[in-house]
Structures are given as structure tokens and as C-alpha cells.
Design a protein around this motif. Structure first.
Motif, short mmCIF file in Angstrom:
data_model
loop_
_atom_site.label_atom_id
_atom_site.label_comp_id
_atom_site.label_asym_id
_atom_site.label_seq_id
_atom_site.Cartn_x
_atom_site.Cartn_y
_atom_site.Cartn_z
N CYS A 55 0.84 -1.20 0.00
CA CYS A 55 0.00 0.00 0.00
C CYS A 55 0.88 1.25 0.00
CB CYS A 55 -0.94 0.02 1.21
SG CYS A 55 -1.94 1.53 1.24
N VAL A 57 0.20 4.30 0.57
CA VAL A 57 -0.13 5.35 1.54
C VAL A 57 -0.35 4.79 2.95
CG1 VAL A 57 -1.01 6.98 -0.17
CG2 VAL A 57 -2.56 5.28 0.79
N CYS A 83 -6.82 6.20 1.53
CA CYS A 83 -6.78 5.32 0.35
C CYS A 83 -6.91 6.13 -0.95
CB CYS A 83 -7.90 4.29 0.45
SG CYS A 83 -8.05 3.20 -0.99
N ILE A 84 -6.06 5.79 -1.92
CA ILE A 84 -6.11 6.46 -3.23
C ILE A 84 -6.67 5.54 -4.32
CG2 ILE A 84 -4.28 8.12 -2.69
CD1 ILE A 84 -2.33 6.24 -4.24
N CYS A 86 -5.85 2.64 -5.54
CA CYS A 86 -4.93 2.06 -6.54
C CYS A 86 -5.22 0.59 -6.80
CB CYS A 86 -3.49 2.25 -6.10
SG CYS A 86 -3.02 1.20 -4.71
N MET A 87 -5.92 -0.06 -5.86
CA MET A 87 -6.33 -1.46 -5.96
C MET A 87 -5.20 -2.48 -5.81
SD MET A 87 -9.40 -0.75 -6.04
CE MET A 87 -10.63 -1.95 -6.52
N CYS A 89 -3.73 -3.57 -3.10
CA CYS A 89 -3.98 -4.52 -2.00
C CYS A 89 -4.97 -5.59 -2.42
CB CYS A 89 -4.48 -3.79 -0.76
SG CYS A 89 -6.00 -2.84 -1.04
FE1 SF4 Z 1 -3.73 1.16 -0.19
FE2 SF4 Z 1 -5.37 -0.66 -1.19
FE3 SF4 Z 1 -6.16 1.87 -1.08
FE4 SF4 Z 1 -4.25 1.12 -2.81
S1 SF4 Z 1 -6.41 0.48 -2.82
S2 SF4 Z 1 -4.23 2.95 -1.50
S3 SF4 Z 1 -3.17 -0.47 -1.65
S4 SF4 Z 1 -5.70 0.56 0.67
#
Ligand code: SF4
Ligand code: F3S
Ligand code: ZN
Length: 103
Positions: A55, A57, A83-84, A86-87, A89
Motif C-alpha cells: 500500500c 499510503v 486510500c487512493i 490504486c487497488m 492490495c
Molecule cells: Fe492502499 Fe489498497 Fe487503497 Fe491502494 S487500494 S491505496 S493499496 S488501501
């Protein structure tokens, strides 16, 4: 895998460090889903750790869950507001324990 419709199929039963917990919960065996925008099914998590490592962030923090049959620690979405979407995780979790509602 985590149920992507958990908001409809489960009920909020608790709050943990500022995020929702979706039941059923019956400690220590049954811990439910933590988080809403970033949701982790604690009953599926095997403490692989890829989500914490990847992750960008730092949304996740380890939380101890002694006595749970799958693992004795879980990736808690402690900072889900950061959370940004990005997927990463979602992609790296080997047991598909994470759902991110990217909208
Ligand atoms: Fe972190 Fe998952 Fe959010 Fe991406 S999608 S920023 S990896 S929690
Ligand atoms: Fe658990 Fe999956 Fe993360 S097993 S520690 S939620 S990569
Ligand atoms: Zn939590």
C-alpha cells in the motif's frame, strides 16, 4: 473471498479505532469485516502481509487477534481515509480478503 455486497448482507456491530466493524462477531473465532471504503474480512485474512508492504499510503496496520483460527494478527484498515484507490492490495492478497469500493 470477501463478499463485495457486505454493506447489504451484514450489519454494523461495532466501531474499531474510528472505522466500522461488520458482523457477525464472536471473539476469538469470528471477527467480521473491518472498514468500509477499505474492507478487510478478518475471518479470511491469513496475515500474509502483502497489503501492508504494497500500500503506497500505509492504510494498513497490524492488529493482534489471539486465538483466531486463520491467523493471530490481521491487517487493519486503520487509515482507510487515506486510500487512493490504486487497488494494489486487492490484487496482492492471496485469499481475496480485501474489498476497496472505488466507486
Ligand atoms: Fe492502499 Fe489498497 Fe487503497 Fe491502494 S487500494 S491505496 S493499496 S488501501
Ligand atoms: Fe491479510 Fe491479505 Fe493483507 S491475507 S495481511 S489482508 S494481503
Ligand atoms: Zn479494525
Amino acid at each position: 473471498a470477501i463478499d463485495p455486497q457486505f454493506h447489504e448482507n451484514r450489519e454494523k456491530v461495532d466501531d474499531h479505532e474510528g472505522h466500522d466493524v461488520w458482523g457477525p462477531v464472536d471473539e476469538p473465532d469470528k471477527l467480521g469485516i473491518h472498514g468500509t471504503h477499505v474492507a478487510v474480512d478478518f475471518d479470511l485474512c491469513i496475515a500474509d502481509g502483502a497489503c501492508l508492504e504494497d500500500c503506497p499510503v500505509d492504510v494498513f496496520e497490524w492488529v493482534d487477534t489471539p486465538g483466531h483460527p486463520e491467523s493471530e494478527e490481521k491487517a487493519d484498515p486503520a487509515n482507510e481515509a487515506q486510500c487512493i484507490d490504486c487497488m494494489l492490495c486487492v490484487d496482492v492478497c492471496p485469499v481475496d480478503a480485501i474489498d476497496v469500493d472505488a466507486g
